[in-house]
Design a protein around this motif. Structure first.
Motif, PDB file in Angstrom:
ATOM      1  N   ASP A 103     -68.593 -89.277  27.479  1.00  0.00           N
ATOM      2  CA  ASP A 103     -68.337 -89.698  26.103  1.00  0.00           C
ATOM      3  C   ASP A 103     -69.477 -90.560  25.569  1.00  0.00           C
ATOM      4  OD1 ASP A 103     -65.970 -88.334  26.046  1.00  0.00           O
ATOM      5  OD2 ASP A 103     -64.744 -90.059  26.587  1.00  0.00           O
ATOM      6  N   GLU A 104     -69.980 -91.463  26.409  1.00  0.00           N
ATOM      7  CA  GLU A 104     -71.081 -92.327  25.993  1.00  0.00           C
ATOM      8  C   GLU A 104     -72.341 -91.502  25.701  1.00  0.00           C
ATOM      9  OE1 GLU A 104     -74.085 -95.753  27.822  1.00  0.00           O
ATOM     10  OE2 GLU A 104     -72.336 -95.090  28.973  1.00  0.00           O
ATOM     11  N   ALA A 105     -72.620 -90.525  26.568  1.00  0.00           N
ATOM     12  CA  ALA A 105     -73.808 -89.692  26.386  1.00  0.00           C
ATOM     13  C   ALA A 105     -73.728 -88.902  25.086  1.00  0.00           C
ATOM     14  CB  ALA A 105     -73.969 -88.748  27.575  1.00  0.00           C
ATOM     15  N   ARG A 125     -74.228 -91.188  22.046  1.00  0.00           N
ATOM     16  CA  ARG A 125     -75.642 -91.546  21.853  1.00  0.00           C
ATOM     17  C   ARG A 125     -76.403 -90.390  21.207  1.00  0.00           C
ATOM     18  NH1 ARG A 125     -78.033 -94.255  27.237  1.00  0.00           N
ATOM     19  NH2 ARG A 125     -79.893 -94.196  25.920  1.00  0.00           N
ATOM     20  N   GLN A 126     -76.079 -89.168  21.601  1.00  0.00           N
ATOM     21  CA  GLN A 126     -76.718 -88.010  20.975  1.00  0.00           C
ATOM     22  C   GLN A 126     -76.345 -87.919  19.500  1.00  0.00           C
ATOM     23  OE1 GLN A 126     -75.758 -84.488  23.318  1.00  0.00           O
ATOM     24  NE2 GLN A 126     -76.063 -85.649  25.199  1.00  0.00           N
ATOM     25  N   ILE A 127     -75.066 -88.146  19.193  1.00  0.00           N
ATOM     26  CA  ILE A 127     -74.618 -88.090  17.794  1.00  0.00           C
ATOM     27  C   ILE A 127     -75.310 -89.174  16.969  1.00  0.00           C
ATOM     28  CG2 ILE A 127     -72.625 -88.486  16.293  1.00  0.00           C
ATOM     29  CD1 ILE A 127     -70.905 -87.101  18.443  1.00  0.00           C
ATOM     30  N   ALA A 157     -72.745 -81.782  20.573  1.00  0.00           N
ATOM     31  CA  ALA A 157     -72.766 -83.038  19.822  1.00  0.00           C
ATOM     32  C   ALA A 157     -72.759 -82.767  18.320  1.00  0.00           C
ATOM     33  CB  ALA A 157     -73.985 -83.865  20.217  1.00  0.00           C
ATOM     34  N   CYS A 158     -73.505 -81.762  17.896  1.00  0.00           N
ATOM     35  CA  CYS A 158     -73.542 -81.402  16.469  1.00  0.00           C
ATOM     36  C   CYS A 158     -72.168 -80.948  15.992  1.00  0.00           C
ATOM     37  CB  CYS A 158     -74.564 -80.296  16.229  1.00  0.00           C
ATOM     38  SG  CYS A 158     -76.289 -80.833  16.284  1.00  0.00           S
ATOM     39  N   ILE A 159     -71.496 -80.124  16.790  1.00  0.00           N
ATOM     40  CA  ILE A 159     -70.171 -79.619  16.415  1.00  0.00           C
ATOM     41  C   ILE A 159     -69.179 -80.775  16.318  1.00  0.00           C
ATOM     42  CG2 ILE A 159     -68.225 -78.230  17.224  1.00  0.00           C
ATOM     43  CD1 ILE A 159     -70.341 -76.274  18.385  1.00  0.00           C
ATOM     44  N   ILE A 160     -69.202 -81.680  17.284  1.00  0.00           N
ATOM     45  CA  ILE A 160     -68.293 -82.834  17.273  1.00  0.00           C
ATOM     46  C   ILE A 160     -68.550 -83.712  16.053  1.00  0.00           C
ATOM     47  CG2 ILE A 160     -67.704 -84.983  18.476  1.00  0.00           C
ATOM     48  CD1 ILE A 160     -68.301 -83.458  21.106  1.00  0.00           C
ATOM     49  N   ALA A 161     -69.834 -83.878  15.698  1.00  0.00           N
ATOM     50  CA  ALA A 161     -70.205 -84.766  14.594  1.00  0.00           C
ATOM     51  C   ALA A 161     -70.118 -84.087  13.228  1.00  0.00           C
ATOM     52  CB  ALA A 161     -71.617 -85.294  14.814  1.00  0.00           C
ATOM     53  N   ARG A 216     -70.099 -69.284  12.407  1.00  0.00           N
ATOM     54  CA  ARG A 216     -70.891 -69.272  13.643  1.00  0.00           C
ATOM     55  C   ARG A 216     -70.059 -69.736  14.837  1.00  0.00           C
ATOM     56  NH1 ARG A 216     -74.834 -71.782  10.169  1.00  0.00           N
ATOM     57  NH2 ARG A 216     -76.347 -70.227   9.457  1.00  0.00           N
ATOM     58  N   GLN A 217     -69.161 -70.673  14.606  1.00  0.00           N
ATOM     59  CA  GLN A 217     -68.353 -71.207  15.702  1.00  0.00           C
ATOM     60  C   GLN A 217     -67.186 -70.300  16.079  1.00  0.00           C
ATOM     61  OE1 GLN A 217     -67.446 -75.556  15.622  1.00  0.00           O
ATOM     62  NE2 GLN A 217     -68.391 -75.463  13.602  1.00  0.00           N
TER      63      GLN A 217
END
Length: 408
Positions: free
Chosen positions: A170-172, A175-177, A203-207, A297-298
């Protein structure tokens, strides 16, 4: 009757890694074509056997030298050794006295960045890995990206993130987001591996960051497993790994024949790019079209319909169709079908996936429907498409390609 000597060759690679696996395939293809009598020695984790490797009583070794511990252990070997690994800008970083076959780290990054330039992007970044002695290849790719950016008077943006584990996942991702949100957009990101690129896609999808409209991503490796695990099909630079394996096998045969090859270096360029949805950036002005394309796309391969896309965007079907016609010159259904067709083509390009499975994971309701769409859109059956692609790939690699039996 004279018997042919059987050479015992140790391959010190991690076959769970796509780079190592394809190098091994190239070695096997070369020695198979020459009909050399060879017994291969492989370990599930050869690093457990490094201690005492200099006492091995075989005839030769081909090994991945990216790990300094491997290079150090094999420096004491009396049998012929051929090294495989990443290229270095500084010649002093190559191991002395050992023939070396390298992937061209500079060319890999240059090709990835040029692709992002070609699709119309002007801002670029790199997603790398934390620096360790074992991933010097990643640091070389960082240096290549840095030099390319500075050559254009641009500031190099490089993010290494952190190593991920169950406890730090989750932390990683967060940080990417945070890094992604801090960057001006649109931009293109070169990831040092496909695995790293897949993390960034997640990360992009989550954000809620649109790929590729806001962030276009390209990896390095062309790893089929990563493609299957990615919700948005991942573009990737194809390393010349099988060519590296063949070159390494040729060098070892020369050594076994007594030909001296001190400090022979072969740097192999990339074989090309597999361009998929993650880097197919196009300037789209209307936010409804941007959101719809990101959703398609998803989820295209999950059987979504135009109505579901319109519901996600929050407009009527007729309005969304009008926006699509105006911006893209096609219907929402056309884009859904195109995404499914591209997923099916990618699946067929892998020889270990049945056509029935391809139809299933790409969102087609049956093999028969997949067959109809291929005939209509591409003028051939799914099996004929697979045969053509794999045969062309086999010719390029100089090996015979076995086509699995399947219907359609």
């Amino acid at each position: 009757m004279k018997t042919t000597k059987v050479h015992r060759i140790a391959l010190l690679f991690n076959a769970n890694n796509i780079f190592d696996y394809e190098v091994i395939e190239g070695i096997a293809a070369y020695l198979g074509r020459t009909r050399a009598a060879v017994d291969f020695f492989l370990e599930e984790d050869f690093r457990l056997r490094l201690s005492g490797i200099e006492q091995w009583q075989g005839d030769g070794i081909i090994a991945n030298f990216d790990d300094p511990a491997v290079a150090e252990a094999l420096s004491r070997c009396s049998v012929p050794v051929v090294a495989v690994g990443g290229s270095y800008a500084d010649p002093a970083n190559y191991p002395a006295g050992v023939p070396y076959v390298a992937t061209d780290n500079f060319k890999l990054v240059e090709l990835a960045r040029q692709h992002l330039i070609d699709v119309g992007l002007q801002r670029f970044a790199m997603f790398s890995v934390p620096a360790t002695a074992e991933n010097r290849w990643a640091q070389e790719r960082e240096n290549a990206f840095r030099n390319l950016m500075q050559g254009d008077q641009l500031e190099p943006e490089i993010f290494r993130g952190c190593e991920t584990s169950v406890h730090s996942w989750d932390e990683a991702v967060q940080r990417q987001i945070d890094w992604l949100r801090s960057l001006p957009k649109p931009l293109g990101i070169v990831a040092v591996t496909d695995a790293r690129a897949r993390q960034l896609l997640q990360a992009c999808i989550i954000a809620g960051i649109d790929v590729p409209a806001q962030v276009a991503i390209i990896g390095i490796d062309n790893d089929p497993l990563v493609r299957r695990l990615s919700r948005i099909p991942l573009s990737s630079v194809i390393q010349g790994t099988q060519e590296m394996g063949r070159a390494a096998a040729h060098l070892l045969v020369q050594l076994l024949r007594g030909v001296p090859l001190p400090d022979t270096r072969t740097v192999m360029p990339p074989a090309g790019i597999n361009v998929l949805a993650s880097s197919q950036y196009e300037l789209v002005k209307h936010p409804h079209v941007m959101r719809a394309r990101h959703f398609i796309r998803q989820y295209a391969c999950q059987g979504i319909k135009t109505e579901q896309v319109a519901d996600h965007v929050g407009v009527s079907r007729s309005w969304l169709e009008a926006y699509f016609r105006q911006e893209l010159g096609c219907s929402v259904h056309d884009m859904i079908l195109s995404a499914k067709l591209n997923a099916a083509k990618a699946g067929l390009e892998s020889s270990d996936c049945s056509i029935e499975d391809v139809a299933l994971f790409s969102g087609f309701t049956s093999i028969e429907y997949l067959h109809v769409v291929f005939k209509r859109e591409l003028g051939c059956t799914p099996r004929a498409y697979r045969q053509r692609v794999l045969s062309e790939r086999g010719k390029m690699a100089g090996v015979q390609v076995k086509i699995p039996s399947a219907t359609a």
